[in-house]
Write an enzyme that holds these catalytic residues in place. Sequence first.
Site, PDB file in Angstrom:
ATOM      1  N   LYS A   1     -28.451  17.445  23.751  1.00 26.09           N
ATOM      2  CA  LYS A   1     -28.749  16.029  23.443  1.00 26.09           C
ATOM      3  C   LYS A   1     -29.803  15.523  24.428  1.00 26.09           C
ATOM      4  O   LYS A   1     -30.657  16.297  24.852  1.00 26.09           O
ATOM      5  CB  LYS A   1     -27.453  15.203  23.464  1.00 26.09           C
ATOM      6  CG  LYS A   1     -26.371  15.859  22.588  1.00 26.09           C
ATOM      7  CD  LYS A   1     -25.152  15.018  22.400  1.00 26.09           C
ATOM      8  CE  LYS A   1     -24.166  15.768  21.501  1.00 26.09           C
ATOM      9  NZ  LYS A   1     -22.988  14.982  21.180  1.00 26.09           N
TER      10      LYS A   1
ATOM     11  N   GLY B   1     -17.673  13.949  21.865  1.00 25.66           N
ATOM     12  CA  GLY B   1     -17.770  13.271  23.161  1.00 25.66           C
ATOM     13  C   GLY B   1     -16.540  12.464  23.517  1.00 25.66           C
ATOM     14  O   GLY B   1     -16.561  11.690  24.469  1.00 25.66           O
TER      15      GLY B   1
ATOM     16  N   GLU C   1     -18.784  18.653  12.257  1.00 28.63           N
ATOM     17  CA  GLU C   1     -18.576  17.860  13.465  1.00 28.63           C
ATOM     18  C   GLU C   1     -17.945  16.513  13.103  1.00 28.63           C
ATOM     19  O   GLU C   1     -18.656  15.550  12.777  1.00 28.63           O
ATOM     20  CB  GLU C   1     -19.907  17.605  14.171  1.00 28.63           C
ATOM     21  CG  GLU C   1     -20.587  18.856  14.677  1.00 28.63           C
ATOM     22  CD  GLU C   1     -21.481  18.562  15.886  1.00 28.63           C
ATOM     23  OE1 GLU C   1     -21.404  19.337  16.851  1.00 28.63           O
ATOM     24  OE2 GLU C   1     -22.228  17.562  15.880  1.00 28.63           O
TER      25      GLU C   1
ATOM     26  N   GLU D   1     -25.350  11.695  15.360  1.00 28.11           N
ATOM     27  CA  GLU D   1     -26.047  10.701  16.204  1.00 28.11           C
ATOM     28  C   GLU D   1     -27.387  10.312  15.589  1.00 28.11           C
ATOM     29  O   GLU D   1     -27.833   9.177  15.728  1.00 28.11           O
ATOM     30  CB  GLU D   1     -26.206  11.255  17.627  1.00 28.11           C
ATOM     31  CG  GLU D   1     -24.875  11.258  18.363  1.00 28.11           C
ATOM     32  CD  GLU D   1     -24.721  12.359  19.397  1.00 28.11           C
ATOM     33  OE1 GLU D   1     -25.731  12.968  19.800  1.00 28.11           O
ATOM     34  OE2 GLU D   1     -23.565  12.629  19.795  1.00 28.11           O
TER      35      GLU D   1
ATOM     36  N   ASN E   1     -25.912  22.147  22.378  1.00 30.00           N
ATOM     37  CA  ASN E   1     -26.728  20.974  22.047  1.00 30.00           C
ATOM     38  C   ASN E   1     -26.714  20.051  23.254  1.00 30.00           C
ATOM     39  O   ASN E   1     -25.734  19.352  23.498  1.00 30.00           O
ATOM     40  CB  ASN E   1     -26.154  20.266  20.816  1.00 30.00           C
ATOM     41  CG  ASN E   1     -26.897  18.971  20.514  1.00 30.00           C
ATOM     42  OD1 ASN E   1     -27.965  18.714  21.072  1.00 30.00           O
ATOM     43  ND2 ASN E   1     -26.334  18.160  19.636  1.00 30.00           N
TER      44      ASN E   1
ATOM     45  N   HIS F   1     -27.587  15.674  12.627  1.00 25.86           N
ATOM     46  CA  HIS F   1     -26.520  15.378  13.583  1.00 25.86           C
ATOM     47  C   HIS F   1     -26.045  13.937  13.373  1.00 25.86           C
ATOM     48  O   HIS F   1     -26.847  13.056  13.071  1.00 25.86           O
ATOM     49  CB  HIS F   1     -27.024  15.575  15.016  1.00 25.86           C
ATOM     50  CG  HIS F   1     -25.918  15.574  16.010  1.00 25.86           C
ATOM     51  ND1 HIS F   1     -25.315  14.414  16.454  1.00 25.86           N
ATOM     52  CD2 HIS F   1     -25.266  16.599  16.621  1.00 25.86           C
ATOM     53  CE1 HIS F   1     -24.344  14.729  17.303  1.00 25.86           C
ATOM     54  NE2 HIS F   1     -24.295  16.045  17.429  1.00 25.86           N
TER      55      HIS F   1
ATOM     56  N   SER G   1     -15.940  18.089  21.083  1.00 23.80           N
ATOM     57  CA  SER G   1     -15.077  18.335  22.246  1.00 23.80           C
ATOM     58  C   SER G   1     -14.630  19.787  22.384  1.00 23.80           C
ATOM     59  O   SER G   1     -13.490  20.063  22.772  1.00 23.80           O
ATOM     60  CB  SER G   1     -13.874  17.383  22.229  1.00 23.80           C
ATOM     61  OG  SER G   1     -14.324  16.025  22.311  1.00 23.80           O
TER      62      SER G   1
END
Length: 255
Positions: A11, A174, A168, A98, A9, A96, A214
């Site tokens: 992003k 991240g 996730e 985000e 991904n 996701h 991560s």
Amino acid sequence: MRKTIVAANWKMNKDVDEASEFVYAFQEEMKDLDPNAEVVICPPFIALDAVAELLQESGFKLGAQNIHYENDGAFTGEISARMLKSLGVHYVIVGHSERRQFFGETDEIVAKKVKKALSSDLKVILCVGESLSERDGGVTEKVLERQVKAALDGLTAQQLTSLVIAYEPIWAIGTGRNATPQQAQDAHAFIRSTVAGMFGKEVATSLTIQYGGSVKPENAAELLSRPDVDGALVGGASLKADSFAKIVKSSPASK
Ligand code: 13P
């Protein structure tokens, strides 16, 4: 039996040239290797066409990072399932964290997107995961159950064969702080039991559940060695061809 799936991904990273360079380099890394895992690359929308062209005949699959739940119409800036299909997209990431966090995607919106994608013959990578305060507050399972049930409600067992869940944990995305293999295993087993409760054991057993947060070449093999961890959804470490290739190469065959 379920397939191991490793997905990149990217992003909001890479322009068209950088995306193409990645694909050349990744294919070079993977030359003569038949990966155990299915490999999915999810570039930003602007690079889908170029990456689709380069992936032709490679066996690697193309994924998008988002989708709108309507077919077409006055939705400025949005992309529909039909548009993605016309570019040769196989997979789409839905829900996701985000998107949930920064773009206001609710469980209800996520459910609509999942339905539209599946009914349009796209495969779905459905993301679920708890925040740090939810984990610390002891409500991880409650959150996962709510997200899974909301997104899968009303689907058929047949549709579940085109769906992958990515666990996730938001605190691991991240941050360099991955879930421990045991934390991942516990969450995956819980997600699988939730799916079993909705669709039966057979459907749940065949469901691929990826871990994301991560994932790096150094921790991928150990995370993926756990019985219910069937792949990875990789952000930062998927931006470099060599590190993504290392993760793919260390992934076990189907479970
Ligand atoms: P990182 O691998 O950068 O933590 O991102 C994970 C992720 O959000 C993949 O969808």
